[in-house]
Design an enzyme around this catalytic site. Structure first.
Site, PDB file in Angstrom:
ATOM      1  N   ARG A  78       0.858  -1.188   0.000  1.00  0.00           N
ATOM      2  CA  ARG A  78       0.000   0.000   0.000  1.00  0.00           C
ATOM      3  C   ARG A  78       0.898   1.242   0.000  1.00  0.00           C
ATOM      4  O   ARG A  78       1.706   1.415   0.906  1.00  0.00           O
ATOM      5  CB  ARG A  78      -0.891  -0.012   1.250  1.00  0.00           C
ATOM      6  CG  ARG A  78      -1.653   1.263   1.430  1.00  0.00           C
ATOM      7  CD  ARG A  78      -2.612   1.234   2.628  1.00  0.00           C
ATOM      8  NE  ARG A  78      -3.234   2.536   2.744  1.00  0.00           N
ATOM      9  CZ  ARG A  78      -3.123   3.344   3.807  1.00  0.00           C
ATOM     10  NH1 ARG A  78      -2.484   2.955   4.892  1.00  0.00           N
ATOM     11  NH2 ARG A  78      -3.676   4.539   3.792  1.00  0.00           N
ATOM     12  N   HIS A 122      -2.888  10.881   0.984  1.00  0.00           N
ATOM     13  CA  HIS A 122      -2.290  10.654   2.303  1.00  0.00           C
ATOM     14  C   HIS A 122      -1.648  11.971   2.732  1.00  0.00           C
ATOM     15  O   HIS A 122      -0.449  12.053   2.986  1.00  0.00           O
ATOM     16  CB  HIS A 122      -1.290   9.500   2.224  1.00  0.00           C
ATOM     17  CG  HIS A 122      -0.991   8.836   3.547  1.00  0.00           C
ATOM     18  ND1 HIS A 122      -1.141   7.487   3.766  1.00  0.00           N
ATOM     19  CD2 HIS A 122      -0.543   9.339   4.728  1.00  0.00           C
ATOM     20  CE1 HIS A 122      -0.796   7.183   5.020  1.00  0.00           C
ATOM     21  NE2 HIS A 122      -0.423   8.293   5.616  1.00  0.00           N
ATOM     22  N   ASN A 297      -7.044   1.591  10.091  1.00  0.00           N
ATOM     23  CA  ASN A 297      -5.733   1.806  10.696  1.00  0.00           C
ATOM     24  C   ASN A 297      -5.917   1.736  12.195  1.00  0.00           C
ATOM     25  O   ASN A 297      -6.674   2.521  12.776  1.00  0.00           O
ATOM     26  CB  ASN A 297      -5.171   3.183  10.327  1.00  0.00           C
ATOM     27  CG  ASN A 297      -4.743   3.268   8.870  1.00  0.00           C
ATOM     28  OD1 ASN A 297      -4.825   2.273   8.131  1.00  0.00           O
ATOM     29  ND2 ASN A 297      -4.301   4.439   8.461  1.00  0.00           N
ATOM     30  N   GLU A 355      -3.194  -0.316   8.202  1.00  0.00           N
ATOM     31  CA  GLU A 355      -2.007   0.051   8.976  1.00  0.00           C
ATOM     32  C   GLU A 355      -2.128  -0.526  10.375  1.00  0.00           C
ATOM     33  O   GLU A 355      -3.201  -0.462  10.992  1.00  0.00           O
ATOM     34  CB  GLU A 355      -1.856   1.581   9.139  1.00  0.00           C
ATOM     35  CG  GLU A 355      -1.459   2.319   7.900  1.00  0.00           C
ATOM     36  CD  GLU A 355      -1.313   3.831   8.139  1.00  0.00           C
ATOM     37  OE1 GLU A 355      -1.029   4.246   9.286  1.00  0.00           O
ATOM     38  OE2 GLU A 355      -1.494   4.586   7.175  1.00  0.00           O
TER      39      GLU A 355
HETATM   40  C1  FCB Z   1      -0.927   6.989  10.829  1.00  0.00           C
HETATM   41  C2  FCB Z   1      -0.545   7.539   9.468  1.00  0.00           C
HETATM   42  C3  FCB Z   1       0.781   7.042   8.968  1.00  0.00           C
HETATM   43  C4  FCB Z   1       1.807   6.959  10.074  1.00  0.00           C
HETATM   44  C5  FCB Z   1       1.262   6.201  11.245  1.00  0.00           C
HETATM   45  C6  FCB Z   1       2.236   6.021  12.382  1.00  0.00           C
HETATM   46  O1  FCB Z   1      -1.785   7.891  11.443  1.00  0.00           O
HETATM   47  O2  FCB Z   1      -1.538   7.214   8.526  1.00  0.00           O
HETATM   48  O3  FCB Z   1       1.179   7.887   7.928  1.00  0.00           O
HETATM   49  O4  FCB Z   1       2.247   8.211  10.412  1.00  0.00           O
HETATM   50  O5  FCB Z   1       0.120   6.830  11.726  1.00  0.00           O
END
Ligand code: FCB
Length: 450
Positions: A78, A122, A297, A355
């Site tokens: 990704r 992003h 995430n 994430e």
């Molecule tokens: C998330 C972001 C990513 C990174 C992680 C630790 O909030 O999407 O870019 O900074 O945290």
């Protein structure tokens, strides 16, 4: 006794990055300025005074990075596209060199058997659009659709997984409300308007992407958390509900067709004097565009405490909780709770953890290894929780570690390392950490021994 944990056969194993955090080449080949270029070039904004001007230099080293991905056996990657590389002014003139870069990247991934997951936004908004007011202004949402169109028209024949936005909560509330992310504005009204326009741009872009990319899977990535009250007191319960509304439901509800939660609108108005006058007829229907997947995430849980609860039972963050270098509590059971909650409350067709990961201070030892046991344990515990949620029926289809490699961690600069690959920012040498070697085995076995 060891237990073998095996994931569903077609479970997808990946890692994630984002353009500003890894690419560097901030003004090369016709790229325009982004709000993160402007922000990091402003003294005092980044804790170690650093910038993303060079960072991992991935823009020049992408082939070697992709080779490493292939060596690790990654099945999916990704990454995000830098909008100002494609449209230096935010809209209008297309910079072919920018498109060519991602075209080569996608081909390079496919040639190595790695499935690309593309995030369109992003957080690196073209500065030219911020100069017109940025996300608090409706025009930004219109510009995003034009950008999504250009990118999906070029890559849509090969990219079949699209994420419109990454963490709109962070983009809106840290960028325009608290001012700790670009563009560094502190104005709650602007933040709420930004959140709406981010969602609106998402809803508008979904059919455009589908039109350009046959059979595309389109989703959005939210930063979600599991909120616990600090005690069973009514005040703490009320605080937990407010936090859940602000952090989770404000985005989940409209995306899943329930419009904005009334209690949060009321709370925004009461506490922040926020008005909702930016919502136009039809917007909520647009935002509720059906999705193929929800990207989640997840890093930590949230413990909420009501203002007047000082004499109540101790908080549920007990002293023996572990915290990462970000100060985030390690809370894998909360990932299990979150996935089940999403499954039962919102019924997304598919979920990807887009994430999950942890920052810990890493050291390269004399022998040249990075023994990041705590990161390995963090990922393992979260994978176990994810597996439990699958057993309970959650439609979880894949998992992406944040991050493939150490990189520019926003306002923390280079002081927080999240990679499963270590980066020496002086020499640009990459070293696979122990967690990365372990993750590679997990992929090969589609699971692990616990
Ligand atoms: C998330 C972001 C990513 C990174 C992680 C630790 O909030 O999407 O870019 O900074 O945290």
């Amino acid at each position: 006794m060891t237990e073998k944990i095996t994931f569903p056969q077609d479970f997808l194993w990946g890692t994630a990055t984002s353009s500003y955090q890894i690419e560097g080449a901030w003004d090369e080949d016709g790229k325009g300025e982004s709000i993160w270029d402007r922000f990091s070039h402003t003294p005092g904004r980044i804790s170690d005074q650093s910038t993303g001007d060079v960072t991992c230099d991935h823009y020049h080293r992408w082939q070697q990075d992709l080779d490493l991905m292939q060596d690790l056996g990654l099945q999916a990657y990704r990454f995000s596209i830098a909008w100002p590389r494609i449209l230096p002014d935010g809209r209008g003139r297309v910079n072919q060199a920018g498109l060519d870069f991602y075209d080569r990247l996608v081909d390079g991934l496919l040639a190595r058997g790695v499935t690309p997951f593309v995030t369109l936004y992003h957080w690196d908004l073209p500065q030219a659009l911020q100069d017109e007011g940025g996300w608090p202004v409706r025009n930004a949402a219109e510009a995003f659709v034009g950008y999504a169109d250009v990118v999906s028209a070029r890559l849509g024949d090969r990219v079949k997984h699209w994420i419109t936005h990454n963490e709109p909560w962070v983009a809106a509330f840290l960028g325009y409300g608290m001012g700790i992310h670009a563009p560094g504005i502190q104005d709650f009204q602007q933040a709420v308007a930004a959140s709406h326009h981010l969602l609106l741009s998402h809803g508008w872009a979904v059919p455009v992407i589908r039109g350009n990319s046959e059979g595309a899977n389109v989703g959005i990535t939210l930063d979600l958390t599991d909120v616990a009250p600090a005690s069973p007191s009514p005040q703490d319960y009320a605080a937990a509900r407010e936090m859940d509304g602000f952090l989770n439901r404000w985005f989940l509800d409209p995306i899943f067709g329930r419009r904005y939660p009334a209690d949060v609108i009321e709370w925004f108005g009461r506490v922040h004097n926020a008005r909702m006058d930016f919502i136009q007829d039809g917007d909520m229907e647009v935002i509720a565009a059906p999705l193929d997947f929800l990207g989640v995430n997840y890093y930590t849980r949230t413990v909420a405490r009501g203002a007047s609860s000082d004499n109540l039972p101790p908080t549920v963050s007990t002293d023996d909780s572990e915290f990462t270098e970000m100060g985030w509590e390690v809370a894998p059971r909360s990932l299990f709770r979150l996935l089940n909650r999403l499954h039962f409350d919102y019924q997304p067709r598919n979920i990807y953890i887009t994430e999950n990961g942890a920052a810990f201070p890493d050291k390269v030892c004399k022998e040249g290894h990075v023994h990041d046991d705590r990161r390995l344990a963090y990922i393992k515990a979260h994978l176990k929780a994810a597996h439990d949620a699958i057993e309970c029926g959650a439609p979880l289809r894949g998992y992406f570690v944040w991050s493939f490699m150490d990189n520019f961690e926003w306002s923390f600069g280079y002081t927080k390392r999240f990679g499963i690959v270590y980066v020496d920012f002086e020499t640009q040498q990459r070293i696979v950490k122990e967690s990365g070697k372990w993750y590679s085995k997990v992929i090969a076995q589609n699971g692990f021994e616990d």
